[in-house]
Design a protein around this motif. Structure first.
Motif, short mmCIF file in Angstrom:
data_model
loop_
_atom_site.label_atom_id
_atom_site.label_comp_id
_atom_site.label_asym_id
_atom_site.label_seq_id
_atom_site.Cartn_x
_atom_site.Cartn_y
_atom_site.Cartn_z
N LEU A 79 0.82 -1.22 0.00
CA LEU A 79 0.00 0.00 0.00
C LEU A 79 0.85 1.26 0.00
O LEU A 79 0.38 2.35 -0.33
CB LEU A 79 -0.89 0.05 1.25
CG LEU A 79 -1.94 -1.04 1.46
CD1 LEU A 79 -2.53 -0.91 2.85
CD2 LEU A 79 -3.04 -0.94 0.41
N GLY A 80 2.09 1.14 0.43
CA GLY A 80 2.94 2.32 0.58
C GLY A 80 2.84 2.91 1.97
O GLY A 80 3.58 3.83 2.31
N PHE A 81 1.91 2.40 2.77
CA PHE A 81 1.80 2.87 4.16
C PHE A 81 1.26 1.74 5.02
O PHE A 81 0.74 0.76 4.50
CB PHE A 81 0.87 4.10 4.24
CG PHE A 81 -0.58 3.76 3.93
CD1 PHE A 81 -1.03 3.74 2.61
CD2 PHE A 81 -1.47 3.46 4.96
CE1 PHE A 81 -2.35 3.41 2.33
CE2 PHE A 81 -2.81 3.14 4.67
CZ PHE A 81 -3.24 3.12 3.35
N ILE A 82 1.41 1.93 6.31
CA ILE A 82 0.84 0.94 7.24
C ILE A 82 -0.35 1.60 7.94
O ILE A 82 -0.19 2.67 8.52
CB ILE A 82 1.89 0.51 8.30
CG1 ILE A 82 3.17 0.02 7.62
CG2 ILE A 82 1.32 -0.58 9.21
CD1 ILE A 82 4.35 -0.16 8.57
N PRO A 83 -1.54 1.01 7.85
CA PRO A 83 -2.69 1.61 8.55
C PRO A 83 -2.35 1.86 10.02
O PRO A 83 -1.72 1.00 10.66
CB PRO A 83 -3.78 0.56 8.38
CG PRO A 83 -3.42 -0.17 7.13
CD PRO A 83 -1.92 -0.21 7.11
N LYS A 84 -2.77 3.03 10.52
CA LYS A 84 -2.36 3.47 11.88
C LYS A 84 -2.62 2.43 12.97
O LYS A 84 -1.77 2.18 13.81
CB LYS A 84 -3.12 4.75 12.25
CG LYS A 84 -2.47 5.99 11.68
CD LYS A 84 -2.41 7.10 12.74
CE LYS A 84 -1.61 8.29 12.22
NZ LYS A 84 -2.32 9.01 11.13
N GLY A 85 -3.82 1.85 12.94
CA GLY A 85 -4.18 0.89 13.97
C GLY A 85 -3.26 -0.33 13.97
O GLY A 85 -2.93 -0.88 15.01
N ILE A 86 -2.85 -0.73 12.77
CA ILE A 86 -1.96 -1.89 12.66
C ILE A 86 -0.54 -1.48 13.07
O ILE A 86 0.13 -2.20 13.80
CB ILE A 86 -1.98 -2.46 11.21
CG1 ILE A 86 -3.38 -3.03 10.90
CG2 ILE A 86 -0.90 -3.53 11.02
CD1 ILE A 86 -3.58 -3.51 9.48
N GLU A 87 -0.15 -0.28 12.65
CA GLU A 87 1.21 0.18 12.95
C GLU A 87 1.44 0.33 14.45
O GLU A 87 2.48 -0.03 14.98
CB GLU A 87 1.48 1.52 12.25
CG GLU A 87 2.94 1.92 12.32
CD GLU A 87 3.21 3.20 11.57
OE1 GLU A 87 2.27 4.00 11.38
OE2 GLU A 87 4.37 3.41 11.17
N SER A 88 0.42 0.88 15.15
CA SER A 88 0.63 1.19 16.56
C SER A 88 0.40 -0.02 17.47
O SER A 88 0.55 0.10 18.68
CB SER A 88 -0.30 2.33 16.98
OG SER A 88 -1.65 1.91 16.82
N THR A 89 0.05 -1.16 16.90
CA THR A 89 -0.18 -2.34 17.74
C THR A 89 1.13 -2.98 18.14
O THR A 89 1.96 -3.29 17.30
CB THR A 89 -1.05 -3.37 16.98
OG1 THR A 89 -2.30 -2.77 16.69
CG2 THR A 89 -1.27 -4.62 17.83
N LYS A 90 1.27 -3.15 19.44
CA LYS A 90 2.47 -3.82 19.93
C LYS A 90 2.24 -5.32 19.86
O LYS A 90 1.18 -5.81 20.27
CB LYS A 90 2.75 -3.42 21.37
CG LYS A 90 3.35 -2.03 21.47
CD LYS A 90 4.34 -1.96 22.64
CE LYS A 90 5.03 -0.61 22.68
NZ LYS A 90 4.08 0.46 23.07
#
Lengths: 97, 213
Positions: free
Chosen positions: A39-50
Motif C-alpha cells: 500500500l505504501g503505508f501501514i494503517p495506523k491501527g496496525i502500525e501502533s499495535t504492539k
C-alpha cells in the motif's frame, strides 16, 4: 472409540512437519512490512499495535531447528489443552458433589 | 482466519466481546454438565486435534496458505456448544503462547472459527444425517461460513473506520476479502475440512456416543 481418537491424534501429530512445507502467510495475517510494500503505508491501527510477547512466537523455539521446534510446540499445545480440561473437570466435579 | 491484534477497530472488538461473552457463559454451563472423568479424554483429544490440524498449513495459489479448523468434528461428534468452548480454549493458547491470532481479536476469532463454524456444521449435519456425505458437507459448510464472517468483519473496516480517506485498520474492503477468504475456503481449506471431518467422523463414530449429548 477413545483408542481410535488417540490413534488419529498421534498420526496427525506425527505429520506436523508437513505444516512447515510452506512459508506463505495466511491471507490477511500479514506482518507490518506487507502493508508498507503493497500500500505504501501501514494503517495506523496496525502500525501502533504492539506485538504480544509470546513465549514461543510463531511456533519457533530459537535454540531448536524448525522441525523440532514445530514438534515441541505441538506437544506443548496438546499438553496445555489437556491440563486445562483436566483442571476444568476437577473444578466442575468438585462443585457438583 | 486468525485475525491479529490491530486489524479491527475498537468498536468491532467490543461488539464481538459483547456477543461472545454470554455465549461463553452458556457454553461453559453446557461443558460443566457434560465434562467428567469419562468424557474428559474425548473432549481433550478432539480439542488437541483441532490445535494440530491448524498447524498443518497448506499453500494455495496466490502466495498464501491456510488450514482446516476442526470445529465441526467436535460439533457433530459431541455438541456445538462444547465445540465453541473447545475452539476458544485452543485459540487462547495459540494467541498467548504462540502469538497466533490476538487478544483483542480473541472474541472475534472464537465467534468465527468456533461458534459459527460449529453451529453451521452441526445444523447441516443434522439436516442431512441420513446421507453418507453429511459429515463431509458439514465440515465444508462450517469452515466456509466461518470464512464468510471473517471476510465481512475485515472488509467493513475500511468502509467505516478511516481518517482523511486512509484506512485506520484492515485496509481491504469486502470486494477483496470475500473472494480471497471465502473463495479460498470453498476451493481448498473447505475441502480439507470436509475430508478431515468426514474421515475422522466415520473412523471414530459409535452409537454409544448418544450418552454424551
Amino acid at each position: 472409540m477413545k483408542k481410535r481418537v488417540y490413534i488419529v491424534l498421534i498420526v496427525l501429530t506425527a505429520l506436523i512437519p508437513l505444516g512447515l512445507l510452506t512459508n506463505a502467510p495466511a491471507w490477511g495475517e500479514w506482518g507490518k512490512e506487507y502493508y508498507k510494500n503493497s500500500l505504501g503505508f501501514i494503517p495506523k491501527g496496525i502500525e501502533s499495535t504492539k506485538e504480544l510477547n509470546s513465549p514461543i512466537k510463531d511456533y519457533t523455539i530459537a535454540s531448536l531447528g524448525d522441525i523440532s521446534s514445530y514438534y515441541l510446540s505441538a506437544i506443548i499445545g496438546i499438553i496445555m489443552i489437556f491440563i486445562i480440561f483436566y483442571i476444568l473437570t476437577k473444578v466442575f466435579n468438585a462443585k457438583n458433589s | 482466519m486468525h485475525i491479529p491484534d490491530g486489524y479491527l477497530s475498537p468498536t468491532v472488538v467490543i461488539a464481538t466481546y459483547a456477543v461472545a461473552l454470554p455465549l461463553w457463559v452458556y457454553g461453559f454451563k453446557k461443558l460443566k454438565s457434560s465434562l467428567n472423568e469419562e468424557t474428559l479424554p474425548l473432549i481433550g483429544v478432539l480439542s488437541a486435534m483441532s490445535f494440530i490440524i491448524m498447524m498443518l498449513n497448506i499453500p494455495i495459489p496466490g502466495g498464501t496458505s491456510g488450514h482446516a479448523v476442526g470445529a465441526v468434528l467436535i460439533a457433530i461428534l459431541f455438541n456445538p456448544w462444547i465445540a465453541y468452548i473447545s475452539i476458544s480454549i485452543v485459540l487462547l493458547i495459540q494467541a498467548i503462547i504462540f502469538g497466533d491470532g490476538g487478544i483483542s481479536t480473541f472474541a472475534t476469532n472464537s465467534l468465527t472459527m468456533g461458534f459459527v463454524g460449529a453451529f453451521v456444521g452441526y445444523y447441516v449435519f443434522e439436516a442431512l444425517k441420513k446421507y453418507k456425505f453429511a459429515p463431509y458437507l458439514a465440515g465444508w459448510s462450517g469452515i466456509v461460513a466461518s470464512s464468510l464472517l471473517v471476510a465481512i468483519l475485515l472488509g467493513i473496516e475500511p468502509i467505516f473506520w478511516t481518517k482523511n480517506g486512509m484506512p485506520l485498520y484492515f485496509p481491504f474492503g469486502l470486494k477483496t476479502t470475500i473472494p480471497a477468504l471465502v473463495g479460498a475456503h470453498m476451493l481448498f481449506f473447505g475441502v480439507v475440512e470436509a475430508i478431515f471431518t468426514g474421515l475422522i467422523y466415520n473412523y471414530v463414530k459409535n452409537k454409544n456416543l448418544e450418552f454424551i449429548k
